[in-house]
Design a protein around this motif. Structure first.
Motif, mmCIF file in Angstrom:
data_model
loop_
_atom_site.group_PDB
_atom_site.id
_atom_site.type_symbol
_atom_site.label_atom_id
_atom_site.label_comp_id
_atom_site.label_asym_id
_atom_site.label_seq_id
_atom_site.Cartn_x
_atom_site.Cartn_y
_atom_site.Cartn_z
ATOM 1 N N GLN A 178 0.826 -1.209 0.000
ATOM 2 C CA GLN A 178 0.000 0.000 0.000
ATOM 3 C C GLN A 178 0.853 1.249 0.000
ATOM 4 O OE1 GLN A 178 -3.231 -0.734 -0.074
ATOM 5 N NE2 GLN A 178 -4.394 1.057 0.551
ATOM 6 N N GLU A 180 1.649 4.978 1.017
ATOM 7 C CA GLU A 180 1.344 5.702 2.256
ATOM 8 C C GLU A 180 0.262 6.757 2.060
ATOM 9 O OE1 GLU A 180 5.558 5.491 4.732
ATOM 10 O OE2 GLU A 180 5.139 7.239 3.479
ATOM 11 N N ARG A 181 0.134 7.295 0.832
ATOM 12 C CA ARG A 181 -0.843 8.351 0.562
ATOM 13 C C ARG A 181 -2.052 7.825 -0.221
ATOM 14 N NH1 ARG A 181 0.354 11.781 -2.914
ATOM 15 N NH2 ARG A 181 2.066 10.657 -3.917
ATOM 16 N N ASP A 182 -2.250 6.534 -0.250
ATOM 17 C CA ASP A 182 -3.334 5.956 -1.038
ATOM 18 C C ASP A 182 -4.686 6.497 -0.570
ATOM 19 O OD1 ASP A 182 -5.223 4.301 -2.295
ATOM 20 O OD2 ASP A 182 -3.853 2.598 -2.302
ATOM 21 N N THR A 186 -5.115 5.383 3.556
ATOM 22 C CA THR A 186 -3.801 5.925 3.866
ATOM 23 C C THR A 186 -3.198 5.192 5.064
ATOM 24 O OG1 THR A 186 -4.624 7.562 5.430
ATOM 25 C CG2 THR A 186 -4.583 8.203 3.092
ATOM 26 N N HIS A 187 -1.926 5.447 5.276
ATOM 27 C CA HIS A 187 -1.242 4.849 6.428
ATOM 28 C C HIS A 187 -1.921 5.264 7.725
ATOM 29 C CE1 HIS A 187 2.684 4.218 8.874
ATOM 30 N NE2 HIS A 187 1.964 3.116 8.830
ATOM 31 N N GLU A 188 -2.272 6.536 7.825
ATOM 32 C CA GLU A 188 -2.911 7.038 9.045
ATOM 33 C C GLU A 188 -4.263 6.390 9.286
ATOM 34 O OE1 GLU A 188 -1.685 9.116 11.461
ATOM 35 O OE2 GLU A 188 0.150 8.658 10.370
ATOM 36 N N VAL A 190 -5.397 3.308 7.969
ATOM 37 C CA VAL A 190 -5.359 1.845 8.092
ATOM 38 C C VAL A 190 -4.769 1.410 9.424
ATOM 39 C CG1 VAL A 190 -4.456 -0.287 7.054
ATOM 40 C CG2 VAL A 190 -5.283 1.560 5.587
ATOM 41 N N LYS A 191 -3.860 2.192 9.985
ATOM 42 C CA LYS A 191 -3.247 1.789 11.249
ATOM 43 C C LYS A 191 -4.266 1.758 12.390
ATOM 44 C CE LYS A 191 -1.491 6.276 12.912
ATOM 45 N NZ LYS A 191 -0.246 7.049 13.192
ATOM 46 N N LEU A 201 0.810 -5.890 6.125
ATOM 47 C CA LEU A 201 0.832 -4.666 5.335
ATOM 48 C C LEU A 201 2.261 -4.167 5.196
ATOM 49 C CD1 LEU A 201 -2.259 -4.745 6.119
ATOM 50 C CD2 LEU A 201 -2.165 -2.251 5.944
ATOM 51 N N LYS A 202 2.627 -3.846 3.967
ATOM 52 C CA LYS A 202 3.915 -3.240 3.677
ATOM 53 C C LYS A 202 3.662 -1.913 2.979
ATOM 54 C CE LYS A 202 6.600 -6.588 5.179
ATOM 55 N NZ LYS A 202 7.536 -6.404 6.318
ATOM 56 N N TRP A 203 4.272 -0.850 3.508
ATOM 57 C CA TRP A 203 3.986 0.495 3.029
ATOM 58 C C TRP A 203 5.063 0.987 2.078
ATOM 59 C CZ3 TRP A 203 -0.688 2.474 3.830
ATOM 60 C CH2 TRP A 203 -1.467 1.880 4.828
#
Length: 245
Positions: A178, A180-182, A186-188, A190-191, A201-203
């Motif tokens: 994924q 990070e800005r998808d 986003t990373h924020e 999904v976490k 998950l690999k960012w």
């Protein structure tokens, strides 16, 4: 669908595909009743049925580079186009995908055809929508593993509409690559989700839905796609399963 939409793809019957796959790759076929199949690489560490996203098929730049990168890592890739994408290729007009259940039926048909045609287990996966379809298949039947490039956790600007209800039913290893800005997750965002322990998950640093970074990041798009393929290959090696899957 006509052959004009897929030049260089040889018409073939499903019953003769096994023999054709024994020839040198890459190979491109128009499989009667299913559609275009592009085969890349040799199955040194695994095989992967790979589906496209909602807006672009197997011949898109992202798909082509991802397929080449996976093949270079020893994963034999079987790339397909769903029926609605075949119509888009033939008519030259964009159209939305059908209900995901119909797309899943096509994906399952490809899986039934290709699964017994090799010595190594057939993993499933895809880009965005194609990856979602692969996870749906894995939630309904046994699979050795799933690889997704850019999972659509939710529609853009609709973070409340999560597409995770079937994930607890997935009993095989699941890798999500994924950006990070998808905007589909986003990373924020999904976490904060509670995900199945089988999911990894690999960012991709600063990547968007296609793993494309901003110019200011100093990163290169093609390098992030190659990194994603390397992560996928490592995941397949780490979760190798007997050929009986």
């Amino acid at each position: 669908m006509t052959q004009d939409a897929y030049p260089g793809y040889a018409p073939i019957q499903p019953a003769t595909l096994a023999d054709a796959l024994k020839q040198a790759t890459p190979s491109r076929f128009l499989v009667d009743g299913l559609g275009p199949l592009a085969v890349a690489g040799e199955a040194r560490i695994g095989r992967l049925l790979w589906a496209h996203g909602a807006g672009a098929g197997q011949q898109s730049p992202f798909m082509q580079q991802m397929i080449r990168a996976l093949a270079a890592e020893g994963i034999q890739v079987f790339a397909i186009d769903f029926p609605y994408m075949q119509q888009m290729m033939q008519q030259g007009k964009r159209r939305p995908p059908p209900a995901v259940e119909r797309t899943l039926e096509t994906f399952a048909a490809w899986h039934r055809l290709l699964k017994p045609l090799g010595d190594l287990p057939l993993w499933v996966g895809g880009k965005s929508m194609g990856g979602r379809v692969a996870t749906l298949l894995a939630s309904q039947q046994s699979c050795p593993g799933v690889i997704v490039a850019g999972y659509p956790f939710h529609p853009p600007k609709a973070p409340e509409k999560l597409r995770l209800s079937h994930w607890p039913d997935i009993q095989c290893p699941l890798l999500v690559l994924q950006g990070e800005r998808d905007p589909f997750g986003t990373h924020e965002e999904v976490k904060r989700y509670s995900l199945t322990p089988r999911a990894c998950l690999k960012w991709l640093a600063d990547g968007d839905h296609d793993f494309k970074p901003r110019r200011a990041s100093g990163l290169k798009h093609e390098f992030l796609i190659d990194e994603a393929a390397q992560l996928a290959a490592s995941f397949v090696r780490a979760h190798g399963t007997p050929s009986g899957m």
